[in-house]
Write an enzyme that holds these catalytic residues in place. Structure first.
Site, short mmCIF file in Angstrom:
data_model
loop_
_atom_site.label_atom_id
_atom_site.label_comp_id
_atom_site.label_asym_id
_atom_site.label_seq_id
_atom_site.Cartn_x
_atom_site.Cartn_y
_atom_site.Cartn_z
N ASP A 1 -4.64 7.83 8.58
CA ASP A 1 -4.83 7.31 9.76
C ASP A 1 -4.62 8.34 11.13
O ASP A 1 -3.85 9.28 11.02
CB ASP A 1 -3.99 6.25 10.09
CG ASP A 1 -4.24 5.07 9.49
OD1 ASP A 1 -5.50 4.93 9.17
OD2 ASP A 1 -3.25 4.25 8.82
N VAL B 1 7.59 7.49 16.84
CA VAL B 1 7.17 8.27 15.47
C VAL B 1 5.87 8.77 15.47
O VAL B 1 5.76 9.90 15.30
CB VAL B 1 7.43 7.22 14.42
CG1 VAL B 1 7.08 7.89 13.01
CG2 VAL B 1 8.65 6.43 14.33
N LYS C 1 0.65 -1.36 0.13
CA LYS C 1 -0.07 0.01 -0.16
C LYS C 1 0.85 1.39 -0.14
O LYS C 1 0.64 2.36 -0.68
CB LYS C 1 -0.86 0.01 1.31
CG LYS C 1 -1.56 1.43 1.69
CD LYS C 1 -2.35 1.34 2.77
CE LYS C 1 -1.74 1.81 3.89
NZ LYS C 1 -1.66 3.43 3.87
N ASN C 2 1.98 1.07 0.82
CA ASN C 2 2.69 2.69 1.04
C ASN C 2 3.56 2.61 -0.26
O ASN C 2 4.42 3.75 0.03
CB ASN C 2 3.25 2.41 2.33
CG ASN C 2 2.25 2.75 3.65
OD1 ASN C 2 1.39 3.09 3.20
ND2 ASN C 2 2.90 2.55 4.90
#
Ligand code: UD1
Length: 454
Positions: free
Chosen positions: A147, A358, A53-54
């Site tokens: 998200d 992160v 996906k990324n």
């Protein structure tokens, strides 16, 4: 002082999507469903991982850089791909999605305005900024969604474009960027941001002269986009290292490119095996992209056999042992895998410390794990998880893609039936997730939902 993140307000930055052009009706229907996950299964068998996906969403954005038809294969059939297609259509492209193949035809004349409703449904939509500035020297790009995992500013994206000679402001909910010409520059990133590296890279490939991006992201998805850009005629050195050197060229041409396998999905299956004391063979992903993850799972007691660049087998016989995890940019342990680290620790023998460096809001997932009986607490960016023998089922809510998948794995280790709501998040990142799980021996039902409940 121990701090548990606040009780739920809005559960995510993206609400259940309404109708979006280009999204198949079946995918839209999935948005009000929930999963019933029956606990107790041991997962065994083989599973195939498709494109990341990324990566695919950025490769689709990169197609804006070249007039003509770019073909991307091994695309995952997930909600975000038609959403990204819609973003590209809004600036003038024709996009044909056919199974695992995306054909993107980019016209000579592109619109510089990317402000379709689909923009707010995914984070990767912001990656049209770099290509539009690179090709048109101006862009108006609606601020992205994605998200709800913590603060996601765009300062490094903007500063990078400014270093190349563009102005960049936020106006009326959009990033507005303009340049007379783009001139190569030395750019130091404060943090190896994946998105900022991609946007700066995609602007720099068409700038005059040489750009050096220092402290660049090193993720395999960055290497993938560099590979595709080079196939398109770009001149890039250092892919996979923290210094990317880009010699600008006048124009790029279309190409055909196969997306790399999704390491986050591959790792999800690895955690599924470790948590259910299973035996899973995962194909379609490079095990070297998961070196650290697989090593952690070995420490937890798994036996892992990597296959030459194409997958791995993972077998877990006994109850997992506790392991500590620290999230960091690649090659560190990915923040996207932190929910799986928490889920694994919740049923492991002993106590684990998990440190999130992160995205701080990812610990919201722990609130849902506590509903399932996890003994976990957070203090700032650390979580302490004491393993329990068994979790107990409860209704829980997915707040993002990985948290949703983490709850599914936790549900497999709980007594009874765990109801998971807001599963449209999971559908954004995991193609055929329920089908694959059931094939491996799980019992999960996708149930038509009552939207009022979720
Ligand atoms: C991407 C991934 C996401 C993953 C993340 C980190 C996509 C679509 N999403 O997100 O799944 O969790 O990498 O591996 O590829 N930051 C700033 N200023 C900026 C940009 C980022 O402060 O201009 C900060 C962020 O708040 C975060 C950190 O840098 O704390 C990393 O963000 P970044 O690598 O940019 O993540 P994304 O590209 O958004």
């Amino acid at each position: 002082m121990f701090h548990i993140f606040p009780a739920r307000g809005p559960r995510s930055a993206i609400t259940r999507p309404t109708k979006v052009a280009g999204i198949p009706a079946g995918m839209m229907a999935a948005m009000s469903e929930h999963f019933d996950v029956h606990g107790g299964a041991r997962l065994t068998g083989e599973v195939e991982v498709v494109g990341a996906k990324n990566s695919v969403l950025k490769l689709m954005a990169a197609a804006l850089l070249a007039e003509g038809t770019t073909t991307i294969t091994n695309c995952p059939q997930i909600l975000d791909v038609p959403l990204m297609a819609d973003v590209l259509r809004s600036v003038g492209c024709t996009v044909d999605l056919d199974g695992d193949t995306a054909r993107i035809t980019t016209p000579a004349e592109l619109s510089h305005r990317a402000d379709s409703p689909a923009m707010s449904k995914l984070r990767a939509s912001v990656c049209v900024l770099g290509p539009l500035v690179g090709r048109l020297k101006r862009a108006v790009v609606a601020l992205p969604g994605g998200d709800a995992i913590g603060s996601r500013p765009l300062d490094m994206h903007q500063n990078g474009l400014r270093s190349l000679g563009a102005t960049s402001t936020i106006e009326h909910g959009c990033v507005v960027a303009k340049a007379d010409t783009l001139q190569g520059a030395q750019i130091w990133l404060d943090f190896p941001s994946v998105g900022a590296t991609e946007n700066i890279l995609m602007a720099a490939v068409l700038a005059n002269g040489t750009t050096v991006i220092d402290n660049a992201a090193r993720e395999p998805e960055i290497v993938d986009i560099c590979t595709m850009l080079v196939q398109m005629g770009a001149d890039i050195e250092g892919a996979g290292t923290s210094t990317l050197t880009v010699h600008g060229v006048d124009a790029l041409h279309p190409t055909e490119h196969r997306v790399i396998g999704d390491r986050i999905v591959g790792a999800t299956w690895a955690f599924a095996a470790a948590m259910t004391r299973g035996d899973i063979t995962v194909r379609g992903v490079n095990p070297h992209h998961l070196d650290l993850v697989l090593d952690k799972l070995r420490l937890a007691g798994a036996e892992v056999t990597p296959f030459d660049g194409t997958g791995f087998r993972i077998v877990q016989e006994d109850r997992p042992k506790s392991v500590d995890f620290v999230t960091l940019p690649y090659p560190g342990f990915a923040t996207d895998l932190q929910p799986f680290a928490v889920a694994l620790s919740s049923i492991s023998e002993g106590t684990s410390m998990i440190t999130e460096n992160v995205y701080e809001a990812r610990f919201r997932f722990i609130e849902e794990m506590q509903r399932l009986g996890a003994d976990a607490r957070t203090d700032g960016h650390h979580a302490v998880v004491r393993g329990v023998e068994k979790l107990s089922s409860a209704p829980v809510w997915a707040s993002d893609i990985r948290a949703g998948a983490g709850l599914v794995l936790a549900g497999l280790c709980a007594d009874g039936i765990t109801e998971i709501w807001d599963v449209f998040h999971i559908d954004r990142g995991y193609p055929h997730f329920v089908e694959n799980l059931n094939r491996l021996g799980a019992r999960i039902e996708r149930v038509a939902g009552d939207p009022e409940r979720s």
